[in-house]
Design a protein around this motif. Structure first.
Motif, mmCIF file in Angstrom:
data_model
loop_
_atom_site.group_PDB
_atom_site.id
_atom_site.type_symbol
_atom_site.label_atom_id
_atom_site.label_comp_id
_atom_site.label_asym_id
_atom_site.label_seq_id
_atom_site.Cartn_x
_atom_site.Cartn_y
_atom_site.Cartn_z
ATOM 1 N N LYS A 33 0.951 -1.174 -0.060
ATOM 2 C CA LYS A 33 0.177 -0.048 0.010
ATOM 3 C C LYS A 33 0.977 1.354 0.023
ATOM 4 O O LYS A 33 1.716 1.448 1.011
ATOM 5 C CB LYS A 33 -0.819 0.037 1.074
ATOM 6 N N LEU A 34 0.694 2.173 -0.824
ATOM 7 C CA LEU A 34 1.384 3.462 -1.165
ATOM 8 C C LEU A 34 0.997 4.493 -0.399
ATOM 9 O O LEU A 34 -0.386 4.284 0.355
ATOM 10 C CB LEU A 34 1.675 3.672 -2.624
ATOM 11 N N HIS A 35 1.772 5.384 -0.251
ATOM 12 C CA HIS A 35 1.351 6.804 0.571
ATOM 13 C C HIS A 35 -0.136 7.262 -0.077
ATOM 14 O O HIS A 35 -0.874 7.923 0.856
ATOM 15 C CB HIS A 35 2.409 7.952 0.557
ATOM 16 N N ASP A 36 -0.461 7.233 -1.136
ATOM 17 C CA ASP A 36 -1.697 7.920 -1.635
ATOM 18 C C ASP A 36 -2.827 6.944 -1.471
ATOM 19 O O ASP A 36 -3.927 6.999 -2.048
ATOM 20 C CB ASP A 36 -1.684 8.081 -3.055
ATOM 21 N N GLY A 37 -2.657 5.604 -1.122
ATOM 22 C CA GLY A 37 -3.849 4.656 -0.811
ATOM 23 C C GLY A 37 -3.639 3.752 -1.677
ATOM 24 O O GLY A 37 -4.470 2.703 -1.547
ATOM 25 N N ALA A 38 -3.161 3.889 -2.715
ATOM 26 C CA ALA A 38 -3.056 2.892 -3.974
ATOM 27 C C ALA A 38 -2.430 1.488 -3.574
ATOM 28 O O ALA A 38 -1.392 1.545 -2.685
ATOM 29 C CB ALA A 38 -2.563 3.456 -5.135
ATOM 30 N N TYR A 68 10.845 7.914 -8.032
ATOM 31 C CA TYR A 68 10.654 8.477 -6.686
ATOM 32 C C TYR A 68 10.502 10.168 -6.513
ATOM 33 O O TYR A 68 11.434 10.817 -7.276
ATOM 34 C CB TYR A 68 11.919 8.066 -5.854
ATOM 35 N N VAL A 69 9.630 10.484 -5.961
ATOM 36 C CA VAL A 69 9.450 11.900 -5.861
ATOM 37 C C VAL A 69 9.183 12.165 -4.131
ATOM 38 O O VAL A 69 8.358 11.565 -3.515
ATOM 39 C CB VAL A 69 8.340 12.654 -6.536
ATOM 40 N N GLY A 70 10.193 12.932 -3.792
ATOM 41 C CA GLY A 70 10.065 13.385 -2.210
ATOM 42 C C GLY A 70 10.905 14.641 -1.755
ATOM 43 O O GLY A 70 11.279 15.224 -2.685
#
Length: 72
Positions: A33-38, A68-70
């Motif tokens: 599960k990724l940070h955006d809920g996907a 990767y974007v951070g």
């Protein structure tokens, strides 16, 4: 996290930062599960039970089309 996991075979070793290595006990497909809920499926994920955190190899991810974007 694994949907499938193959444990019968030789899968090599996981290299550590201190020049040591740990045996890879299996390989399979996992979902995360990724940070955006996907929820994303990843293939050829190594199973190393003695590593107690999930490690993502950014070079491998980039070769599969991920970015990767951070910040900070």
């Amino acid at each position: 996290m694994f949907d499938t996991l193959k444990t019968d075979g030789e899968f090599g070793h996981f290299k550590l930062g201190n020049s040591g290595k740990i045996k890879v006990e299996g390989i399979g497909n996992a979902r995360m599960k990724l940070h955006d809920g996907a929820i994303r499926a990843f293939t050829n994920v190594r199973f190393v039970p003695f590593v107690v955190v999930n490690i993502i190899y950014m070079g491998k991810m980039k070769s599969q089309g991920y970015e990767y974007v951070g910040s900070k």
